[in-house]
Motif scaffolding. Structure first.
Motif, mmCIF file in Angstrom:
data_model
loop_
_atom_site.group_PDB
_atom_site.id
_atom_site.type_symbol
_atom_site.label_atom_id
_atom_site.label_comp_id
_atom_site.label_asym_id
_atom_site.label_seq_id
_atom_site.Cartn_x
_atom_site.Cartn_y
_atom_site.Cartn_z
ATOM 1 N N ILE A 30 -27.302 -22.268 -54.640
ATOM 2 C CA ILE A 30 -26.165 -22.021 -53.742
ATOM 3 C C ILE A 30 -26.533 -20.942 -52.730
ATOM 4 O O ILE A 30 -26.336 -21.097 -51.524
ATOM 5 C CB ILE A 30 -24.911 -21.596 -54.539
ATOM 6 N N LEU A 31 -27.087 -19.844 -53.214
ATOM 7 C CA LEU A 31 -27.444 -18.753 -52.305
ATOM 8 C C LEU A 31 -28.659 -19.085 -51.458
ATOM 9 O O LEU A 31 -28.765 -18.638 -50.318
ATOM 10 C CB LEU A 31 -27.700 -17.475 -53.094
ATOM 11 N N GLY A 32 -29.586 -19.837 -52.009
ATOM 12 C CA GLY A 32 -30.773 -20.187 -51.241
ATOM 13 C C GLY A 32 -30.460 -21.073 -50.055
ATOM 14 O O GLY A 32 -31.103 -20.972 -49.008
ATOM 15 N N LEU A 33 -29.472 -21.941 -50.201
ATOM 16 C CA LEU A 33 -29.130 -22.850 -49.111
ATOM 17 C C LEU A 33 -28.340 -22.164 -48.000
ATOM 18 O O LEU A 33 -28.391 -22.584 -46.852
ATOM 19 C CB LEU A 33 -28.328 -24.040 -49.652
ATOM 20 N N MET A 34 -27.618 -21.118 -48.339
ATOM 21 C CA MET A 34 -26.754 -20.456 -47.352
ATOM 22 C C MET A 34 -27.545 -19.525 -46.428
ATOM 23 O O MET A 34 -28.505 -18.900 -46.861
ATOM 24 C CB MET A 34 -25.685 -19.623 -48.065
ATOM 25 N N PRO A 35 -27.114 -19.412 -45.159
ATOM 26 C CA PRO A 35 -27.699 -18.386 -44.289
ATOM 27 C C PRO A 35 -27.398 -16.998 -44.840
ATOM 28 O O PRO A 35 -26.345 -16.774 -45.447
ATOM 29 C CB PRO A 35 -26.984 -18.607 -42.951
ATOM 30 N N LEU A 40 -20.162 -13.513 -46.853
ATOM 31 C CA LEU A 40 -19.953 -14.483 -47.926
ATOM 32 C C LEU A 40 -21.181 -14.559 -48.839
ATOM 33 O O LEU A 40 -21.056 -14.606 -50.057
ATOM 34 C CB LEU A 40 -19.632 -15.862 -47.338
ATOM 35 N N TRP A 41 -22.381 -14.517 -48.245
ATOM 36 C CA TRP A 41 -23.615 -14.561 -49.032
ATOM 37 C C TRP A 41 -23.684 -13.362 -49.973
ATOM 38 O O TRP A 41 -24.006 -13.501 -51.151
ATOM 39 C CB TRP A 41 -24.826 -14.588 -48.098
ATOM 40 N N TYR A 42 -23.371 -12.189 -49.460
ATOM 41 C CA TYR A 42 -23.434 -10.983 -50.278
ATOM 42 C C TYR A 42 -22.350 -10.955 -51.357
ATOM 43 O O TYR A 42 -22.585 -10.475 -52.466
ATOM 44 C CB TYR A 42 -23.361 -9.728 -49.400
ATOM 45 N N LEU A 43 -21.171 -11.472 -51.045
ATOM 46 C CA LEU A 43 -20.111 -11.547 -52.051
ATOM 47 C C LEU A 43 -20.496 -12.478 -53.198
ATOM 48 O O LEU A 43 -20.288 -12.150 -54.370
ATOM 49 C CB LEU A 43 -18.796 -12.011 -51.412
ATOM 50 N N ALA A 103 -13.468 -12.343 -41.228
ATOM 51 C CA ALA A 103 -14.354 -12.903 -40.208
ATOM 52 C C ALA A 103 -15.814 -12.561 -40.479
ATOM 53 O O ALA A 103 -16.718 -13.305 -40.082
ATOM 54 C CB ALA A 103 -13.956 -12.395 -38.829
ATOM 55 N N PHE A 104 -16.070 -11.455 -41.194
ATOM 56 C CA PHE A 104 -17.451 -11.090 -41.519
ATOM 57 C C PHE A 104 -18.102 -12.073 -42.491
ATOM 58 O O PHE A 104 -19.312 -12.093 -42.623
ATOM 59 C CB PHE A 104 -17.522 -9.675 -42.094
ATOM 60 N N THR A 105 -17.292 -12.876 -43.188
ATOM 61 C CA THR A 105 -17.867 -13.887 -44.077
ATOM 62 C C THR A 105 -18.442 -15.052 -43.292
ATOM 63 O O THR A 105 -19.209 -15.833 -43.836
ATOM 64 C CB THR A 105 -16.814 -14.432 -45.060
ATOM 65 N N LYS A 106 -18.058 -15.169 -42.034
ATOM 66 C CA LYS A 106 -18.483 -16.255 -41.155
ATOM 67 C C LYS A 106 -18.176 -17.625 -41.757
ATOM 68 O O LYS A 106 -18.936 -18.567 -41.599
ATOM 69 C CB LYS A 106 -19.967 -16.135 -40.796
ATOM 70 N N PHE A 107 -17.067 -17.719 -42.489
ATOM 71 C CA PHE A 107 -16.682 -18.994 -43.085
ATOM 72 C C PHE A 107 -16.429 -20.044 -42.014
ATOM 73 O O PHE A 107 -16.536 -21.240 -42.269
ATOM 74 C CB PHE A 107 -15.436 -18.835 -43.973
ATOM 75 N N ASN A 108 -16.097 -19.614 -40.793
ATOM 76 C CA ASN A 108 -15.811 -20.553 -39.708
ATOM 77 C C ASN A 108 -17.085 -21.044 -39.014
ATOM 78 O O ASN A 108 -17.001 -21.849 -38.100
ATOM 79 C CB ASN A 108 -14.849 -19.936 -38.700
ATOM 80 N N ASN A 109 -18.243 -20.590 -39.438
ATOM 81 C CA ASN A 109 -19.511 -21.101 -38.941
ATOM 82 C C ASN A 109 -19.790 -22.409 -39.669
ATOM 83 O O ASN A 109 -19.769 -22.467 -40.899
ATOM 84 C CB ASN A 109 -20.615 -20.081 -39.211
ATOM 85 N N THR A 110 -20.068 -23.466 -38.928
ATOM 86 C CA THR A 110 -20.229 -24.780 -39.552
ATOM 87 C C THR A 110 -21.425 -24.830 -40.498
ATOM 88 O O THR A 110 -21.357 -25.482 -41.537
ATOM 89 C CB THR A 110 -20.372 -25.875 -38.480
ATOM 90 N N VAL A 111 -22.502 -24.155 -40.177
ATOM 91 C CA VAL A 111 -23.684 -24.169 -41.049
ATOM 92 C C VAL A 111 -23.407 -23.389 -42.331
ATOM 93 O O VAL A 111 -23.780 -23.819 -43.424
ATOM 94 C CB VAL A 111 -24.927 -23.620 -40.314
ATOM 95 N N PHE A 116 -22.557 -23.867 -47.965
ATOM 96 C CA PHE A 116 -21.798 -23.401 -49.125
ATOM 97 C C PHE A 116 -21.198 -24.595 -49.880
ATOM 98 O O PHE A 116 -21.289 -24.675 -51.110
ATOM 99 C CB PHE A 116 -20.706 -22.435 -48.671
ATOM 100 N N LEU A 117 -20.617 -25.526 -49.154
ATOM 101 C CA LEU A 117 -20.048 -26.719 -49.792
ATOM 102 C C LEU A 117 -21.125 -27.562 -50.467
ATOM 103 O O LEU A 117 -20.928 -28.057 -51.585
ATOM 104 C CB LEU A 117 -19.284 -27.566 -48.768
ATOM 105 N N CYS A 118 -22.257 -27.735 -49.798
ATOM 106 C CA CYS A 118 -23.355 -28.510 -50.403
ATOM 107 C C CYS A 118 -23.884 -27.823 -51.650
ATOM 108 O O CYS A 118 -24.192 -28.483 -52.644
ATOM 109 C CB CYS A 118 -24.484 -28.714 -49.396
ATOM 110 N N GLY A 119 -23.982 -26.502 -51.621
ATOM 111 C CA GLY A 119 -24.427 -25.770 -52.802
ATOM 112 C C GLY A 119 -23.481 -25.941 -53.967
ATOM 113 O O GLY A 119 -23.896 -26.132 -55.114
#
Length: 170
Positions: A30-35, A40-43, A103-111, A116-119
């Motif tokens: 999950i974490l490896g796939l995410m930017p 969000l990655w750090y959380l 907004a710092f989670t960048k959840f609105n970034n499509t990638v 995250f969903l794919c993970g």
């Protein structure tokens, strides 16, 4: 890094619960796939560190996932765009973006959202695959490799024999 590899080998060969190794593989993916440039990655990283998993397997899968994720950015982008533009979720995302620091989670970034969903979707298949991998390794592959002539020759090399003695293999 060498100590992490030795701990991973000990976990595969030792009395570590296969579920801990399998969860580590799935969580690491999950974490490896995410930017990595978002909150969000750090959380997710901090949350998973409090779960009882095999940390060397976790780190290995983060590295492997990070290596392959750029090849799937187009897929992540399309999945993230599809999810973020669902009309039924639009009011939820609009309220979510107004919350401070979200907004710092960048959840609105499509990638970010797509990866995250794919993970999350890959969690159960990766867990099952890792359990199977640990079972096959412990039941068949470890003894076969230990008794092979190639392993015995390689094991005589100084660096390899040092690693094996550190891992308790000799």
């Amino acid at each position: 890094m060498l100590n992490k590899l030795i701990k991973l080998l000990k976990a595969f060969n030792g009395n570590v619960n296969p579920g801990e190794i399998a969860h580590a593989f799935a969580c690491g993916a999950i974490l490896g796939l995410m930017p990595k440039n978002n909150l969000l990655w750090y959380l997710v990283l901090v949350f998973i560190l409090f779960v009882r998993i095999n940390k060397p397997s976790y780190l290995l899968m983060i590295l492997l996932g990070s290596a392959v994720s750029p090849a799937f950015d187009g897929l992540f982008d399309s999945i993230g765009y599809w999810f973020l533009t669902l009309p039924s979720l639009a009011p939820f995302f609009a309220r979510l973006i107004e919350i401070p620091f979200v907004a710092f989670t960048k959840f609105n970034n499509t990638v970010v959202m797509g990866s995250f969903l794919c993970g999350i979707l890959l969690y159960i298949p990766l867990y099952a695959f890792a359990r199977l991998l640990v079972f096959v390794w412990r039941k068949y592959a470890a003894d076969f490799i230990r008794n092979s002539k190639i392993f015995k020759v390689i094991n005589k090399l100084p660096l390899i024999s040092k690693i094996a003695s550190m891992a308790g293999e000799r």
